[in-house]
Design an enzyme around this catalytic site. Structure first.
Site, PDB file in Angstrom:
ATOM      1  N   HIS A  58      -2.465   6.926   4.123  1.00 50.24           N
ATOM      2  CA  HIS A  58      -3.041   5.742   3.481  1.00 50.24           C
ATOM      3  C   HIS A  58      -4.304   5.369   4.247  1.00 50.24           C
ATOM      4  O   HIS A  58      -4.302   5.332   5.478  1.00 50.24           O
ATOM      5  CB  HIS A  58      -2.024   4.604   3.495  1.00 50.24           C
ATOM      6  N   CYS A 106       0.823  -1.226   0.000  1.00 50.40           N
ATOM      7  CA  CYS A 106       0.000   0.000   0.000  1.00 50.40           C
ATOM      8  C   CYS A 106       0.851   1.268   0.000  1.00 50.40           C
ATOM      9  O   CYS A 106       0.314   2.372  -0.131  1.00 50.40           O
ATOM     10  CB  CYS A 106      -0.934   0.008   1.203  1.00 50.40           C
ATOM     11  N   ASN A 153     -10.128   0.456   1.705  1.00 52.81           N
ATOM     12  CA  ASN A 153      -8.686   0.504   1.498  1.00 52.81           C
ATOM     13  C   ASN A 153      -8.387   0.155   0.033  1.00 52.81           C
ATOM     14  O   ASN A 153      -8.563  -0.988  -0.379  1.00 52.81           O
ATOM     15  CB  ASN A 153      -8.017  -0.501   2.449  1.00 52.81           C
TER      16      ASN A 153
END
Ligand code: UT7
Length: 341
Positions: free
Chosen positions: A252, A118, A282
């Site tokens: 994030h 990520c 996400n």
């Protein structure tokens, strides 16, 4: 040693692609042993987007790139380099970046992917700035794109409720005016490799059953809560800036509780964090460019703001970078911008 011909990079275009299919927590309840209440309370997510079979990682990356190019008023033929942060390309090779290059009509320029879980977008953006600062390239497309929901058939409920699909892109252009990357930090700890593992050892079709997920959410949660503040501190130190100099922290979007815990540890009001996890879940490498896009388009993030982007993810990896979106009026306020370029 004093360096001459300082070069800076300005974000001149931003674009996203999100699949039209919206999947709410109530929809998730139909296929998983979960509840809307659990998902909202434990993660902050209300809904996410699911890509269709046609909406591959490269397709979404391409659409986001085209939108960013349009916004920047830059032709694909003017781009010198394409970097895509992704950990979920449909193919091991070619890279998503090469597919994007062909799809947008850019020719013969370098194009490559960065796989950093990520953290892919922060890794890609920091890398792009290195090429700009040397003067090698003048216009770079930086993209974060992921298609995670295809792993859901082989994952458990803990993993499945978290993720969504999407892509975000920016155009970075060289300028002589002081702005752009002020400082950054990147890191990895491979000893945490087993905490998130998406294995494609059998079957490469995105909808076949060959994907295996290994996920220790609790460990990643602890790691993320620790590393987020540390990475921010390091990037700020590199920039000779403090949190007061930063207008927005764009984290994030993994879990609202991770962001809340980081805000508390850092002593920063939660309102300084740009949060849109409720809408998209996400989206891994796409989460930061999605938030940046939304913030800029809505006017909440101003074109002259200083933003601190911070990410963590599989690997384990992390990264943070401080970006001054436009030239500052008083360079004395931002002395570090001269140190990297
Ligand atoms: O971006 C990088 C990748 N992202 C991450 O790695 C995410 C980081 N981790 C997290 O966000 C959180 O750890 C999770 C959201 C994954 C899990 O939250 P948690 O508060 O750490 O829950 P837990 O794993 O400690 O589980 C608590 C309970 C368990 O039940 P028992 O043992 O207490 O009876 C789980 O079985 O919640 C249960 N549970 C669920 N219940 C309903 C786990 N997933 C679900 C679910 N729906 N989807």
């Amino acid at each position: 040693m004093e360096r001459h011909n300082k070069r800076y990079g300005k974000i001149t275009g931003w674009g996203i692609y999100t699949p039209p299919k919206v999947v709410t927590n109530f929809d998730m309840e139909k296929n998983w042993d979960t509840t809307n209440e659990w998902i909202v309370q434990r993660t902050g997510i209300q809904q996410r987007r699911f890509a269709s079979e046609e909406e591959t990682t490269a397709f979404m990356a391409t659409q986001a790139a085209l939108n960013a190019l349009e916004k920047a008023d830059v032709q694909a033929s003017e781009i010198d380099l394409i970097i895509v942060g992704t950990c979920l390309a449909e193919d091991f090779t070619p890279s998503v970046a090469c597919i994007v290059q062909s799809a947008i009509g850019a020719k013969n320029i370098p194009a490559f992917d960065i796989s950093a879980g990520c953290s892919g977008f922060v890794y890609s953006l920091s890398t792009a700035y290195q090429f700009l600062s040397t003067g090698l390239y003048q216009r770079i497309l930086v993209i974060g794109a992921e298609n995670l929901t295809r792993f859901f058939e082989r994952s458990d409920r803990t993993f499945a409720v978290l993720f969504g699909d999407g892509a975000g892109a920016i155009v970075l252009e060289q300028t002589d005016q002081p702005c752009g990357l002020q400082g950054f930090t990147l890191g990895a700890d491979g000893s945490g490799q087993d905490d998130i593992r998406l294995n494609t050892s059998s079957g490469l079709n995105r909808f076949d059953a060959g994907h295996l997920v290994q996920f220790n959410g609790r460990e990643v949660f602890k790691f993320a809560s620790r590393i987020l503040g540390k990475a921010c501190d390091q990037a700020l130190a590199q920039s000779n800036l403090s949190l007061d100099d930063v207008d927005w922290i764009i984290p994030h979007q993994a879990n609202i509780r991770i962001i809340q815990s980081a805000a508390k540890n850092m002593g920063v009001p939660i309102g300084k964090f740009y949060i849109n996890i409720d809408q998209y879940g996400n989206t891994s490498s796409a989460s930061i460019p999605l938030a940046l896009f939304e913030g800029l388009e809505s006017g909440r993030i101003k074109p002259t703001d200083t933003v601190l982007m911070v990410a963590f993810g599989a690997g384990l990896t992390w990264g943070a970078c401080v970006v001054q979106l436009a030239p500052v009026l008083n360079p004395q306020l931002h002395p570090a911008q001269h140190s990297w370029a």
